[in-house]
Design a protein around this motif. Structure first.
Motif, PDB file in Angstrom:
ATOM      1  N   GLU A 122      29.839  28.978  33.374  1.00  0.00           N
ATOM      2  CA  GLU A 122      29.787  30.442  33.390  1.00  0.00           C
ATOM      3  C   GLU A 122      29.808  30.998  31.967  1.00  0.00           C
ATOM      4  OE1 GLU A 122      32.988  31.829  35.858  1.00  0.00           O
ATOM      5  OE2 GLU A 122      32.108  30.957  37.663  1.00  0.00           O
ATOM      6  N   LEU A 123      30.608  30.376  31.104  1.00  0.00           N
ATOM      7  CA  LEU A 123      30.650  30.804  29.700  1.00  0.00           C
ATOM      8  C   LEU A 123      29.303  30.570  29.023  1.00  0.00           C
ATOM      9  CD1 LEU A 123      34.176  29.467  28.671  1.00  0.00           C
ATOM     10  CD2 LEU A 123      33.512  31.863  29.013  1.00  0.00           C
TER      11      LEU A 123
ATOM     12  N   LEU B 135      26.382  30.510  30.517  1.00  0.00           N
ATOM     13  CA  LEU B 135      25.453  31.476  31.081  1.00  0.00           C
ATOM     14  C   LEU B 135      25.612  32.855  30.444  1.00  0.00           C
ATOM     15  CD1 LEU B 135      23.281  32.085  33.223  1.00  0.00           C
ATOM     16  CD2 LEU B 135      25.145  32.589  34.818  1.00  0.00           C
ATOM     17  N   SER B 136      26.866  33.237  30.188  1.00  0.00           N
ATOM     18  CA  SER B 136      27.110  34.559  29.602  1.00  0.00           C
ATOM     19  C   SER B 136      26.990  34.551  28.071  1.00  0.00           C
ATOM     20  CB  SER B 136      28.497  35.062  30.011  1.00  0.00           C
ATOM     21  OG  SER B 136      29.507  34.265  29.419  1.00  0.00           O
ATOM     22  N   LYS B 137      26.635  33.408  27.504  1.00  0.00           N
ATOM     23  CA  LYS B 137      26.480  33.247  26.051  1.00  0.00           C
ATOM     24  C   LYS B 137      27.759  33.630  25.307  1.00  0.00           C
ATOM     25  CE  LYS B 137      21.551  33.969  26.240  1.00  0.00           C
ATOM     26  NZ  LYS B 137      20.423  34.792  25.905  1.00  0.00           N
ATOM     27  N   SER B 138      28.872  33.259  25.899  1.00  0.00           N
ATOM     28  CA  SER B 138      30.181  33.589  25.345  1.00  0.00           C
ATOM     29  C   SER B 138      30.472  32.767  24.089  1.00  0.00           C
ATOM     30  CB  SER B 138      31.260  33.314  26.395  1.00  0.00           C
ATOM     31  OG  SER B 138      32.532  33.440  25.842  1.00  0.00           O
TER      32      SER B 138
END
Length: 125
Positions: free
Chosen positions: A24-25, A27-30
Motif C-alpha cells: 500500500e505504501l 502504491l501511494s508512493k509514500s
C-alpha cells in the motif's frame, strides 16, 4: 504437531499482512515505503532463518543486496553507475523484489495450508 503447523500458518498470515501494508505504501508512493520495506525484509529474513529455509533466505538476501546496490547509485543489472533516474530505478527494483517476495509468501502459505489439511484429515479433533 497440528498446533505447530497452525502457528506457522498464523505467522505467514502476519507476514502477509505486513507485506500488504508495504505494498500500500508503494502504491501511494509514500516516503515511508523504503524504510517499511527494509523492515519487512529483515523480519522475513529472520523468520526464514528460524525455519532453516536457506533457499528462500538466500533469495531474500539477493533482493536486499540489489536494492542496497541501487541505493548506492549502481545498477546491478547493467553493472554501471546510475547517471540519472536513480529513484525510478530504485522503485523498479523494489517492485521486482516485492513480486519475488510475494511469490515466496504465497508458496509457503499454500504448502503449510496443504500440510495442515492433510494432518487435519488424518488426525481429526
Amino acid at each position: 504437531m497440528q498446533e505447530l503447523v497452525h502457528h506457522t500458518i498464523q505467522k505467514i498470515q502476519e507476514l502477509l499482512e505486513h507485506f500488504n501494508k508495504v505494498q500500500e505504501l508503494y502504491l501511494s508512493k509514500s516516503f515511508d515505503f523504503d524504510g517499511q520495506f527494509e523492515a519487512f525484509l529483515y523480519e522475513f529474513l529472520e523468520y526464514l532463518k528460524t525455519k532453516g529455509n536457506t533457499t528462500y533466505e538466500s533469495e531474500v538476501l539477493k533482493v536486499m543486496n540489489m536494492i542496497a546496490t541501487v541505493k548506492r547509485g549502481f545498477n546491478p543489472v547493467q553493472m554501471e553507475k546510475i547517471a540519472s533516474g536513480k529513484r525510478e530505478l530504485l522503485w523498479g527494483f523494489s517492485f521486482n523484489g516485492m513480486e519475488t517476495i510475494h511469490g515466496f509468501l504465497m508458496e509457503m502459505y499454500a504448502k503449510e495450508k496443504r500440510s495442515w489439511m492433510k494432518r487435519k484429515k488424518f488426525f481429526p479433533d
